[in-house]
Write an enzyme that holds these catalytic residues in place. Structure first.
Site, mmCIF file in Angstrom:
data_model
loop_
_atom_site.group_PDB
_atom_site.id
_atom_site.type_symbol
_atom_site.label_atom_id
_atom_site.label_comp_id
_atom_site.label_asym_id
_atom_site.label_seq_id
_atom_site.Cartn_x
_atom_site.Cartn_y
_atom_site.Cartn_z
ATOM 1 C CB THR A 139 -3.027 3.939 1.180
ATOM 2 O OG1 THR A 139 -2.934 4.747 0.009
ATOM 3 C CG2 THR A 139 -4.330 3.164 1.129
ATOM 4 C CG HIS A 168 0.386 6.720 -7.177
ATOM 5 N ND1 HIS A 168 1.162 7.859 -7.354
ATOM 6 C CD2 HIS A 168 0.869 6.110 -6.058
ATOM 7 C CE1 HIS A 168 2.061 7.926 -6.387
ATOM 8 N NE2 HIS A 168 1.902 6.867 -5.588
ATOM 9 C CG LEU A 173 -1.962 -1.054 1.405
ATOM 10 C CD1 LEU A 173 -2.668 -0.892 2.750
ATOM 11 C CD2 LEU A 173 -2.968 -1.012 0.270
ATOM 12 C CG ASP A 174 0.351 4.435 -2.818
ATOM 13 O OD1 ASP A 174 1.107 3.583 -3.309
ATOM 14 O OD2 ASP A 174 -0.449 5.116 -3.489
ATOM 15 N NE ARG A 175 6.320 7.956 2.834
ATOM 16 C CZ ARG A 175 7.374 7.701 3.612
ATOM 17 N NH1 ARG A 175 7.270 7.803 4.929
ATOM 18 N NH2 ARG A 175 8.521 7.349 3.090
#
Length: 241
Positions: free
Chosen positions: A67, A162, A63-65
């Site tokens: 999120t 993204h 997961l993105d930082r």
């Protein structure tokens, strides 16, 4: 480097545990692994999650930082191979919640737009919609909203970097706090991995795990019609929000 999370704190974020996998409620603002510039990251704390096994668990996906929400870990190499195959074959159902600026023209639909990574002048990068990009598909559904905001459920059918952020921005609905794709830097990113469902065991029902929305999203979600008690009861009963 000073530890930010204690063993008790990381264990408290555990949503699911069995012999093959763990599902963590990832906090927003913490990278899942170390980047080129170093810094704190979630992998540093995986040694607290061995629960008697000889090695710590490892990431089955990312997961993105910024999120938050459901993050799957494999507890040993065999489990990681099995989980990796499920993700690769598109058999994992992922549901995200986003609070976005604006409102999509249709209450539900599919965004089918290829994505490509482009470098920026300052040495960074961002994703753009491009004909020569990678295939990317996101199904979305409007769950509530105000005159200015939309609470949107997203189900990514591919796993591009993204992807949800760019696809919602392409609808004219940038996610709150997403400065990279159209928002002003006033608040954290309002994107949450709400639930994940994996057909992990052939003879059993799929494993389905739900993560409560993070504190920084509650005010906007509530304004859009979210009722914490109602939705947590639905989640416990196996219903869909």
């Amino acid at each position: 480097m000073r530890s930010i999370l204690t063993a008790a704190q990381i264990e408290a974020r555990l949503l699911y545990r069995d012999g093959l996998m763990l599902v963590l409620d990832k906090p927003a603002g913490l990278a899942v692994h170390a980047g080129p510039g170093g810094g704190d990251n979630l992998e540093r704390y995986f040694s607290f999650l061995r629960f008697g096994l000889p090695r710590p668990p490892a990431l089955a996906h990312r997961l993105d930082r910024d999120t938050s929400g459901c993050l799957v870990l494999g507890r040993h190499p065999k489990a990681l191979r099995k989980l990796g195959k499920l993700f690769q074959e598109g058999k994992v159902e992922k549901v995200y919640w986003a609070v976005a600026r604006g409102r999509p023209q249709q209450a539900e639909g599919r965004v089918d737009m290829p994505l490509k990574k482009l470098s920026t002048r300052n040495g960074g990068w961002h994703m753009v919609v491009a004909e020569d990009g990678q295939h990317a598909v996101t199904d979305y559904r409007l769950l509530g909203g105000t005159e200015e905001l939309s609470w949107i459920e997203c189900r990514p059918r591919t796993g591009r970097t993204h992807q949800i952020r760019v696809h919602l921005a392409s609808l004219g609905c940038p996610i709150l706090g997403d400065t990279q794709y159209g928002e002003t830097p006033q608040q954290p990113l309002h994107l949450h991995s709400r639930s994940i469902t994996l057909p992990l065991y052939p003879s059993r029902a799929p494993v389905s795990v739900t993560a409560p929305p993070p504190a920084h999203m509650l005010a906007a979600l509530t304004a859009c019609g979210y009722s914490q008690q109602q939705h947590e009861q639905q989640a416990q009963a196996g219903g869909t929000a």
